[in-house]
Enzyme design. Structure first.
Site, mmCIF file in Angstrom:
data_model
loop_
_atom_site.group_PDB
_atom_site.id
_atom_site.type_symbol
_atom_site.label_atom_id
_atom_site.label_comp_id
_atom_site.label_asym_id
_atom_site.label_seq_id
_atom_site.Cartn_x
_atom_site.Cartn_y
_atom_site.Cartn_z
ATOM 1 N N ILE A 494 0.843 -1.053 -0.046
ATOM 2 C CA ILE A 494 -0.145 0.019 0.027
ATOM 3 C C ILE A 494 0.819 1.196 0.015
ATOM 4 C CG2 ILE A 494 -1.907 1.365 1.153
ATOM 5 C CD1 ILE A 494 -2.733 -1.477 2.401
ATOM 6 N N LYS A 603 -5.870 -1.094 11.354
ATOM 7 C CA LYS A 603 -7.132 -0.989 12.189
ATOM 8 C C LYS A 603 -6.834 -1.265 13.574
ATOM 9 C CE LYS A 603 -8.541 -4.079 9.204
ATOM 10 N NZ LYS A 603 -7.974 -3.805 7.952
ATOM 11 N N GLU A 630 -10.495 6.733 7.544
ATOM 12 C CA GLU A 630 -11.138 6.141 6.499
ATOM 13 C C GLU A 630 -10.876 4.851 5.946
ATOM 14 O OE1 GLU A 630 -14.234 5.822 5.078
ATOM 15 O OE2 GLU A 630 -14.563 7.808 4.538
ATOM 16 N N GLU A 691 -4.871 -9.562 4.427
ATOM 17 C CA GLU A 691 -3.836 -9.156 5.253
ATOM 18 C C GLU A 691 -2.509 -10.254 5.190
ATOM 19 O OE1 GLU A 691 -4.305 -6.738 8.326
ATOM 20 O OE2 GLU A 691 -5.997 -6.434 6.574
ATOM 21 N N LYS A 706 -13.429 -4.223 11.492
ATOM 22 C CA LYS A 706 -13.860 -3.090 10.978
ATOM 23 C C LYS A 706 -15.444 -2.867 11.414
ATOM 24 C CE LYS A 706 -11.748 -4.171 6.421
ATOM 25 N NZ LYS A 706 -11.684 -5.129 5.314
#
Ligand code: ADP
Ligand code: ASP
Ligand code: MG
Length: 838
Positions: A494, A603, A630, A691, A706
């Site tokens: 990412i 998270k 977000e 993940e 989440k």
């Protein structure tokens, strides 16, 4: 002869350094370490002695004889104790104790004498306090001699020659130079170290006068000037010259080098670290003056010299002078009349009052200037006399005096020609709610002076110090409101997708830069920003599994230390982006405390214990920073944004239901089309959806996290453990090493094929679903009807269904890709842009 021509190094030891025997011993060591180079030592009175002597003198005028005696005894004990510890019997101890006794005994009868006269002239005060420096120089010389060094005690009155302004005498350079040559040169030629009491000099008729508080600094620079010294070390109880007075601005930082004019300006305007006039004798000489930490003799402290460095950081330091008064002469009759200003200042000069700030409006209706408070009355009287006629004719309204003020000065040579400095100072003060009463900027633009209420002075210094980030490396530049500096914590897939996106952002009034990358191994940091090319090279290396610590410019460190290191630099609107899947709570707290915003794709920190979550938000709140997250739910889909917009517009969200896992969505989509479990999961891994350990997805824990994040938005007060989660990790596969698990996926194909077929038989499809309300959060596998919106999800699509007071019958549905580096990076970029003010 060779030695004679070698200029001596002047050492000055301040009172705080020479507080007791151990301080003297340390100073002696410093001198010994510089042997055999020629040196001259200047000493202040031992810590607290000057103040004690002044207090004793004041008490004497009040006739408080017993207090004077008590003070004299304290001084005797302080000096005799040090002498005994430093000089052995048989040595010069007796002689030294005798000097101490004589100097102290002389004080006692004074109590009576001054008590009768009830008067204390500056001449008497100087005579009294001079013994502080003399005693400490005697003790020091004896200690240095006891350590085996050839020394010579030289009384200051034999060298430093002054005018007769007792209490604040000015040196006479020519006479001092002659005396120094005569008295000191032969000693230096002989290889002896002269020890000279600071602070004192002799008036033309041979009386002792002092150079003003802190005058030993001036003694040292004077001697340097007249002896042609190239080096002066002023040993003090601070690490160097700091960006501000550390007692007022606790995070003040050492300035490694300042121009002598900058330091002179600071000293003149109240920086207590140097006598106000200390630098005048050496302003134009090639002398390097160092303010050095007595506690750490190996450190070089601050160099004060004629070098001009660090000019890209225009503001170097600040200081303030308390106890100021502002005088204003106003009147319409002043308009265009020549000579008013000259007469104003002549009147003040006549009273020998020094003016520190002058400001005249261009309309010429008023002239205003500041003087020390205690001189304000005299200055006013003198002005009223000067302008008697103009006042009578009402051409001048009068002279206004305002007391209780302080002058704040912002100093730096680079301020010349740098726009925006004054604006930044004023806006910082305005933000702190501080009123600026008057202001002036010298035409050299070396100094910006502002008069504020005395009670606001400390806050004003802190506000300006913070506005220019003077506590940071690279601080002192005008803040760049259009710039945002980003640090990536984690440089995996990412991160590597995000970096080029950030580099590509081109918007008017916005500059985004990546200044740092952190991974498990270490950090790569450049306060000037990492270029897109450098980022690309680092990304390529990282993709080949080269850790950042091993990349060019990388250093090995923990993430927490990397953030601390980065936070020491002056950055603009810094943002830390957490792209890891680790427990980074402490690192994030550190970043928030250091004033960074935080953007999360991770998270864990927000789906951990409620307490951790609250602490994180509290840390952000305390520094006025934000935590945006977000990308933790639905990757780039605007889920949290939608929630917030609904709430802001007065709606109430009752329930959020959905499939928030791109990985599981992809898996069930593929299996629904007939793919075996093993092939579907390997395909997901190859595309970078799950993940790092796909069991985090299969176990439902990723969805549960989440769901918890969404639950907390809705007011769910439970913990992760309160969520009912159905795990899809096959029995026995939980503990396998990751490789073994991924290598043996085929084992589970048959069981999954059966479940898919059973669902199909009921005209349904398998979906992994979360249902979130304020009260309850549930996560698990369900069979949904083939005609429902959830059944239509494709690929990594996520879906979120908001049931709200307004959207009750027909809920609000958001559907779209919810996994993968590109969409996740896009979600993060949106948060970064939000914080960048775009
Ligand atoms: P000395 O011991 O040489 O007499 P001073 O006590 O006169 O030293 O000066 C050092 C003190 O000056 C420090 O303890 C600090 O509190 C104060 N100070 C004020 N402004 C500054 C500054 N900008 N940098 C360093 N010290 C400062
Ligand atoms: N002892 C004097 C003072 O305290 C001079 C000095 O320390 O420089 O002001
Ligand atoms: Mg001092």
């Amino acid at each position: 002869m060779a030695r004679v021509s070698r200029a001596p190094h002047i050492h000055k030891f301040g009172g705080a350094s020479l507080a007791d025997a151990s301080g003297v011993r340390r100073a002696v060591k410093i001198v010994l370490a510089h042997r055999p180079a020629p040196q001259v030592v200047v000493v202040s009175a031992m810590g607290g002695v000057t103040d004690a002597l002044l207090e004793a003198a004041r008490r004497a005028t009040r006739g408080e004889t017993s207090q004077v005696r008590a003070a004299a005894e304290t001084l005797r004990t302080q000096h005799a104790k040090a002498a005994r510890a430093l000089v052995s019997r048989g040595g010069r101890l007796d002689e030294l104790l005798h000097h101490i006794d004589a100097a102290v005994d002389e004080l006692k009868p004074l109590g009576g004498g001054l008590g009768l006269l009830r008067e204390l002239t500056p001449r008497t005060v100087d005579y009294l306090v001079a013994r502080g420096e003399r005693l400490s120089a005697l003790v020091f010389a004896a200690a240095l001699e006891a350590a085996g060094c050839e020394v010579a005690y030289v009384d200051a009155t034999d060298v430093i020659q002054t005018d007769d302004t007792f209490g604040n005498a000015s040196p006479d350079l020519r006479r001092t130079e002659r005396a120094a040559r005569r008295v000191l040169q032969p000693l230096l030629a002989r290889g002896a170290v002269p020890v000279v009491p600071g602070f004192l000099g002799a008036t033309p008729d041979g009386q002792v006068a002092t150079l003003g508080r802190g005058g030993s600094d001036l003694t040292a620079t004077l001697l340097a000037r007249v002896l042609g010294a190239r080096e002066i070390s002023l040993w003090k109880d601070v690490p160097g010259l700091l960006t501000a007075d550390p007692r007022i601005v606790p995070d003040a930082r050492v300035v490694p080098q300042v121009h002598v004019r900058e330091a002179a300006e600071l000293a003149y305007y109240g920086a207590k670290v140097l006598h106000p006039r200390a630098l005048i004798p050496v302003l134009k000489r090639p002398v390097a003056i160092r303010i050095r930490p007595f506690a750490d003799p190996s450190s070089l402290g601050t160099e004060i010299s004629r070098r001009r460095t660090l000019e890209q950081y225009p503001v170097k330091a600040l200081s303030a002078i308390p106890g100021q008064a502002l005088l204003t002469v106003t009147g319409s009759g002043m308009l265009g009349v020549p000579g008013i200003a000259a007469r104003t200042f002549a009147a003040v000069h006549h009273e020998e009052i020094s003016v520190s700030l002058i400001s005249q409006a261009s309309s010429e209706h008023s002239i205003c200037f500041s003087v020390p408070e205690e001189s304000a009355k005299r200055a006013r009287k003198s002005l009223e006399e000067t302008f008697e006629r103009e006042i009578a004719r009402q051409e001048i309204d009068g002279v206004e005096v305002r007391t209780g003020l302080a002058t704040l000065v912002v100093v730096g040579l680079g301020m010349a020609g740098t726009p925006g400095i004054a604006a930044r100072v004023f806006s910082a003060l305005a933000e702190a709610g501080i009123n600026v009463i008057a202001t002036a900027q010298g035409s050299s633009e070396l100094n910006l002076s502002l008069v504020v209420e005395g009670r606001d002075a400390a806050r004003a210094q802190r506000a300006v110090h913070a506005a220019f980030q003077l506590s940071k490396i690279g601080g002192g530049a005008v803040a760049q409101p259009e710039r945002t500096d980003v640090v990536l914590l984690g440089f995996g897939q990412i991160g590597r997708a995000l970096a080029p996106m950030i580099a590509k952002v081109k918007r008017k009034g916005l500059t985004l830069r990546i200044v740092g990358l952190i991974d498990r191994s270490g950090v790569v940091f450049d306060a000037r920003g990492l270029s897109p090319r450098r980022l690309a090279t680092l990304a390529a290396a990282k993709a080949r599994r080269t850790p950042l610590a091993k990349a060019p410019g990388g250093r090995r460190t923990s993430a927490g230390d990397a953030v601390t290191f980065i936070a020491r630099h002056a950055l603009a609107n810094p943002i830390l982006v957490d792209l890891t899947a680790a427990d980074t709570t402490e690192t994030l707290k550190g970043a928030l405390a250091a004033g960074m915003h935080v953007v999360l794709a991770n998270k864990r920190p927000v789906a951990a214990d409620r307490r951790v979550y609250d602490e994180l938000l509290a840390a952000a709140h305390a520094r006025g920073r934000r935590v945006l997250l977000e990308a933790t739910v639905g990757a780039g889909l605007p889920i949290i944004d939608t929630y917030q917009k609904l709430v802001e517009s007065g709606d109430r969200v009752l329930k959020i239901e959905g499939c928030p896992s791109g990985t599981l969505g992809y898996l069930f989509g593929e299996m629904g089309r007939g793919a075996p479990f093993s092939a579907a999961l390997r395909g997901a891994i190859a595309k970078g959806y799950p993940e790092p350990d796909p069991r985090d997805d299969l176990s439902g824990m990723d969805v549960a996290r989440k769901a918890l994040i969404l639950g907390r938005l809705l007011g769910f007060s439970g913990e992760l453990g309160d969520i009912v989660v159905e795990s899809l990790v096959p029995d026995g596969a939980e503990r396998l090493p990751l490789d073994a698990f991924v290598g043996s996926l085929e084992r589970f194909d048959a069981a999954w094929a059966k479940r898919v077929a059973a669902a199909r038989a009921r005209r349904g499809v398998l979906r992994y679903r979360a249902i979130v309300t304020r009260r309850r959060v549930r996560v698990g596998l369900v069979v949904v009807d083939a005609s429902s919106p959830m059944a239509s999800l494709n690929g990594t699509d996520n879906q979120f269904i908001f049931t709200t007071v307004r959207y009750k019958k027909n809920p609000l549905v958001i559907t779209g890709p919810g996994a993968g580096p590109a969409v996740t990076a896009g979600g993060i970029l949106n948060d970064v842009l939000k914080l960048a003010g775009a």
